[in-house]
Design a protein around this motif. Structure first.
Motif, PDB file in Angstrom:
ATOM      1  N   ARG A  67       0.818  -1.213   0.000  1.00 54.93           N
ATOM      2  CA  ARG A  67       0.000   0.000   0.000  1.00 54.93           C
ATOM      3  C   ARG A  67       0.854   1.266   0.000  1.00 54.93           C
ATOM      4  N   GLY A  68       2.178   1.074  -0.074  1.00 52.26           N
ATOM      5  CA  GLY A  68       3.073   2.225  -0.064  1.00 52.26           C
ATOM      6  C   GLY A  68       3.369   2.744   1.321  1.00 52.26           C
ATOM      7  N   GLU A  69       3.099   1.937   2.335  1.00 57.58           N
ATOM      8  CA  GLU A  69       3.329   2.356   3.717  1.00 57.58           C
ATOM      9  C   GLU A  69       4.640   1.746   4.212  1.00 57.58           C
ATOM     10  N   PHE A  70       5.624   2.580   4.510  1.00 62.77           N
ATOM     11  CA  PHE A  70       6.906   2.115   5.017  1.00 62.77           C
ATOM     12  C   PHE A  70       7.153   2.761   6.379  1.00 62.77           C
ATOM     13  N   ARG A  71       7.315   1.927   7.378  1.00 61.74           N
ATOM     14  CA  ARG A  71       7.454   2.438   8.744  1.00 61.74           C
ATOM     15  C   ARG A  71       8.861   2.925   9.064  1.00 61.74           C
ATOM     16  N   GLY A  72       9.846   2.567   8.272  1.00 63.49           N
ATOM     17  CA  GLY A  72      11.216   2.960   8.568  1.00 63.49           C
ATOM     18  C   GLY A  72      12.178   1.825   8.289  1.00 63.49           C
ATOM     19  N   PRO A  73      13.446   1.993   8.685  1.00 59.94           N
ATOM     20  CA  PRO A  73      14.484   1.019   8.292  1.00 59.94           C
ATOM     21  C   PRO A  73      14.342  -0.353   8.930  1.00 59.94           C
ATOM     22  N   MET A  74      13.518  -0.509   9.968  1.00 64.89           N
ATOM     23  CA  MET A  74      13.339  -1.825  10.595  1.00 64.89           C
ATOM     24  C   MET A  74      12.131  -2.570  10.029  1.00 64.89           C
ATOM     25  N   HIS A  75      11.398  -1.942   9.152  1.00 67.96           N
ATOM     26  CA  HIS A  75      10.144  -2.517   8.655  1.00 67.96           C
ATOM     27  C   HIS A  75      10.413  -3.804   7.876  1.00 67.96           C
ATOM     28  N   GLY A  76       9.833  -4.916   8.348  1.00 63.08           N
ATOM     29  CA  GLY A  76       9.997  -6.193   7.668  1.00 63.08           C
ATOM     30  C   GLY A  76      11.320  -6.885   7.908  1.00 63.08           C
ATOM     31  N   VAL A  77      12.118  -6.395   8.859  1.00 61.09           N
ATOM     32  CA  VAL A  77      13.448  -6.965   9.109  1.00 61.09           C
ATOM     33  C   VAL A  77      13.362  -8.023  10.208  1.00 61.09           C
ATOM     34  N   PRO A  78      13.735  -9.267   9.935  1.00 62.31           N
ATOM     35  CA  PRO A  78      13.699 -10.323  10.946  1.00 62.31           C
ATOM     36  C   PRO A  78      14.833 -10.180  11.973  1.00 62.31           C
ATOM     37  N   VAL A  79      14.451 -10.158  13.249  1.00 66.91           N
ATOM     38  CA  VAL A  79      15.418  -9.992  14.333  1.00 66.91           C
ATOM     39  C   VAL A  79      15.167 -11.040  15.417  1.00 66.91           C
ATOM     40  N   GLY A  80      16.137 -11.173  16.321  1.00 66.62           N
ATOM     41  CA  GLY A  80      16.006 -12.066  17.464  1.00 66.62           C
ATOM     42  C   GLY A  80      16.068 -11.284  18.755  1.00 66.62           C
ATOM     43  N   LEU A  81      15.524 -11.868  19.816  1.00 65.74           N
ATOM     44  CA  LEU A  81      15.476 -11.224  21.121  1.00 65.74           C
ATOM     45  C   LEU A  81      16.232 -12.064  22.144  1.00 65.74           C
ATOM     46  N   LYS A  82      17.113 -11.448  22.879  1.00 66.55           N
ATOM     47  CA  LYS A  82      17.763 -12.142  23.993  1.00 66.55           C
ATOM     48  C   LYS A  82      16.693 -12.622  24.961  1.00 66.55           C
ATOM     49  N   ASP A  83      16.872 -13.820  25.492  1.00 67.25           N
ATOM     50  CA  ASP A  83      15.789 -14.468  26.227  1.00 67.25           C
ATOM     51  C   ASP A  83      15.654 -13.974  27.668  1.00 67.25           C
ATOM     52  N   LEU A  84      15.873 -12.683  27.874  1.00 67.79           N
ATOM     53  CA  LEU A  84      15.504 -12.022  29.123  1.00 67.79           C
ATOM     54  C   LEU A  84      14.530 -10.886  28.865  1.00 67.79           C
ATOM     55  N   CYS A  85      14.159 -10.700  27.596  1.00 70.64           N
ATOM     56  CA  CYS A  85      13.127  -9.720  27.230  1.00 70.64           C
ATOM     57  C   CYS A  85      11.766 -10.413  27.351  1.00 70.64           C
ATOM     58  N   ARG A  86      10.932  -9.926  28.241  1.00 71.34           N
ATOM     59  CA  ARG A  86       9.620 -10.546  28.401  1.00 71.34           C
ATOM     60  C   ARG A  86       8.832 -10.430  27.102  1.00 71.34           C
ATOM     61  N   THR A  87       8.165 -11.534  26.741  1.00 71.35           N
ATOM     62  CA  THR A  87       7.347 -11.581  25.534  1.00 71.35           C
ATOM     63  C   THR A  87       6.011 -12.222  25.883  1.00 71.35           C
ATOM     64  N   ALA A  88       4.939 -11.517  25.599  1.00 76.84           N
ATOM     65  CA  ALA A  88       3.607 -11.982  25.987  1.00 76.84           C
ATOM     66  C   ALA A  88       3.297 -13.329  25.344  1.00 76.84           C
ATOM     67  N   GLY A  89       2.965 -14.324  26.188  1.00 77.03           N
ATOM     68  CA  GLY A  89       2.576 -15.636  25.696  1.00 77.03           C
ATOM     69  C   GLY A  89       3.706 -16.492  25.189  1.00 77.03           C
ATOM     70  N   ILE A  90       4.953 -16.022  25.312  1.00 77.39           N
ATOM     71  CA  ILE A  90       6.116 -16.763  24.803  1.00 77.39           C
ATOM     72  C   ILE A  90       7.107 -16.955  25.948  1.00 77.39           C
ATOM     73  N   ARG A  91       7.581 -18.157  26.086  1.00 75.16           N
ATOM     74  CA  ARG A  91       8.488 -18.503  27.180  1.00 75.16           C
ATOM     75  C   ARG A  91       9.700 -17.574  27.231  1.00 75.16           C
ATOM     76  N   THR A  92      10.065 -17.147  28.434  1.00 77.67           N
ATOM     77  CA  THR A  92      11.214 -16.274  28.663  1.00 77.67           C
ATOM     78  C   THR A  92      12.022 -16.882  29.803  1.00 77.67           C
ATOM     79  N   THR A  93      13.153 -17.508  29.502  1.00 71.96           N
ATOM     80  CA  THR A  93      13.827 -18.365  30.484  1.00 71.96           C
ATOM     81  C   THR A  93      14.928 -17.684  31.279  1.00 71.96           C
ATOM     82  N   TRP A  94      15.509 -16.564  30.761  1.00 74.16           N
ATOM     83  CA  TRP A  94      16.598 -15.871  31.472  1.00 74.16           C
ATOM     84  C   TRP A  94      17.855 -16.731  31.530  1.00 74.16           C
ATOM     85  N   GLY A  95      17.913 -17.762  30.670  1.00 79.05           N
ATOM     86  CA  GLY A  95      19.052 -18.668  30.692  1.00 79.05           C
ATOM     87  C   GLY A  95      19.119 -19.534  31.936  1.00 79.05           C
ATOM     88  N   THR A  96      17.997 -19.666  32.634  1.00 84.24           N
ATOM     89  CA  THR A  96      17.979 -20.343  33.931  1.00 84.24           C
ATOM     90  C   THR A  96      17.071 -21.567  33.925  1.00 84.24           C
TER      91      THR A  96
END
Length: 468
Positions: A67-96
């Motif tokens: 639709r011509g809508e671009f949110r910025g340089p992160m739009h559509g970019v696949p990234v990973g999250l260190k497992d101490l960032c809380r994520t709703a409904g997704i396990r967050t182990t803290w490496g523990t």
């Protein structure tokens, strides 16, 4: 996919390919998921892969772009999250083990902000136990894609391995004493540790609250600036977040390095660092000089030595606070390294803690004065270039050697200073070696600019492990 080696494209290259319709977020996300399925059983960088969520976010991004809508340089970019960032409904182990089944009911602010910027979340990345110096004995550590027998860095080990191996385009890391910088150096990445408070810590499990920094780990300085721009900013849910506007870190990225003054302290490196590390510092100094920066020498203030010597005990007290709910009540679920840190924190007296705190304030003042003469400081990541896992484990058992390994990182957690880690060369055995630039508080834009200038005339950041 017309872009050569799209798995190792930078975020800025992806953004251009999306706009020109050469690539789509869905096909790039599928590529990442296929690579994770193929390579990560060996590398072990992911704790949890969120394939359904990633594809849903990619489809949304693709529809918006159509639709011509671009949110910025992160739009559509696949990234990973260190497992101490809380994520709703997704396990967050803290490496523990104590949080092995923990499923939060809300996202950390940094997770929400990346989603708002249009990023695609591939999953949660492995880390050391509680974000300290060792993985839990029952949890296999990620393997360095440059060589299985070599250290992958701590504590953001999965973030470093996944980004270096082409399993994501960037990752969230955290840094309490070197945990963005160590894995960035070990895996050949660009890591940006922002000023303390520049990125909200709400929803991010702590190692030591007053030392923890949250930042991006990427393949280039430009990507680090783009990702930090999405993550940073004041947050009413974190009263320690800084109430200053977030600049466009890419706006002056091509300004170059003619003008800034860079300080280097040879007396703090000679006789301390190994040959490969000294070679990288010398090369970085030469390149920065050729780019137009004025590089001059300085002497570290005496309070700097106290910072690396005090960091462990200071961190220990805050770690004991962070684990009050589960330690010592679940002591048997803890690994020996993290348990030892917590015990040290529980034993430390208030008088000793306040003496260290006063020295910390002195160092912050000394550093402010130093930055009246310099715009940036050029320092190693650590005294040794990539060690083997066996050698690192020996270092971990020797408190004096561990203090020395913190020489160039821990002081800038104690001061809350921003730093950028850049790939700067290789060892004789082909392992990447990084270096740091340290800046004034809230001067991340200059760090990104300096890193980009360096990377325009060098190619260390474009080299990738053959195993990936």
């Amino acid at each position: 996919m017309p872009l050569n080696n799209p798995e190792f494209a930078t975020m800025t290259e992806l953004a251009k390919a999306y706009r020109s319709r050469e690539l789509s977020p869905v096909e790039v996300t599928r590529l990442m998921l296929e690579r994770i399925e193929k390579l990560d059983p060996h590398l072990r960088s992911f704790v949890t892969v969120t394939a359904d969520k990633a594809l849903a976010q990619a489809r949304q991004a693709e529809q918006e772009m159509a639709r011509g809508e671009f949110r910025g340089p992160m739009h559509g970019v696949p990234v990973g999250l260190k497992d101490l960032c809380r994520t709703a409904g997704i396990r967050t182990t803290w490496g523990t083990k104590v949080l092995s089944d923990y499923i939060p009911d809300e996202d950390a602010t940094v997770v929400r902000r990346l989603a708002d910027a249009g990023a695609v979340m591939l999953g949660k990345l492995q880390m050391t136990e509680g974000a300290f110096g060792a993985h839990h004995p029952d949890i296999p550590a990620p393997l360095n894609p440059w060589g299985d027998e070599y250290w992958s860095g701590v504590s953001s080990s999965g973030s470093g391995v996944a980004t270096a191996a082409g399993l994501c385009y960037g990752a969230v890391g955290t840094d309490t004493g070197g945990s963005i910088r160590y894995p960035s150096g070990a895996n050949g990445l660009t890591g940006l540790k922002p000023t303390w408070g520049r990125v909200s810590r709400h929803g991010v499990l702590a190692l030591a609250d007053s030392l923890d920094h949250i930042g991006p780990m990427t393949r280039s300085a430009a990507d680090a600036g783009a990702m930090l721009g999405a993550m940073a900013g004041e947050d009413p849910r974190d009263p320690t977040s800084l109430p200053t506007p977030v600049p466009d870190y890419l706006a002056n990225i091509d300004k170059g390095m003619r003008g800034p003054t860079i300080g280097v302290a040879p007396a703090d490196m000679d006789g301390v660092c190994d040959a490969a590390t000294l070679r990288v510092i010398d090369e970085a100094r030469r390149v920065m000089t050729e780019l137009g920066a004025k590089v001059t020498e300085y002497q570290l203030p005496p309070s700097s030595a106290a910072m690396r010597n005090n960091w462990g005990r200071y961190c220990a007290v805050e770690t004991a606070i962070a684990h009050e709910a589960t330690y010592p009540s679940r002591k048997d679920d803890y690994g020996p390294v993290l348990a030892g840190l917590i015990e040290a924190g529980r034993r430390l007296g208030a008088t000793d803690l306040m003496k260290m705190h006063h020295t910390r304030l002195m160092f912050a003042g000394d550093l402010r004065k130093l930055f009246e003469a310099f715009d940036l400081l050029l320092v190693p990541v650590h005294p040794f270039s990539n060690p083997t896992i066996e050698r690192y484990n020996r270092l971990l058992r020797d408190p004096q050697t561990m203090n020395e390994s913190l020489r160039y990182t821990a002081p800038y957690n104690m001061s809350g200073s921003p730093t950028i880690t850049l790939p700067g060369g290789f060892t004789d055995t082909g392992l990447p070696v990084g270096f740091q630039l340290v800046g004034r508080h809230l001067d991340e834009a200059l760090l990104v600019q300096a890193g980009h200038a360096f990377q325009q005339v060098t190619d260390w950041h474009t080299r990738h492990p053959q195993s990936a």
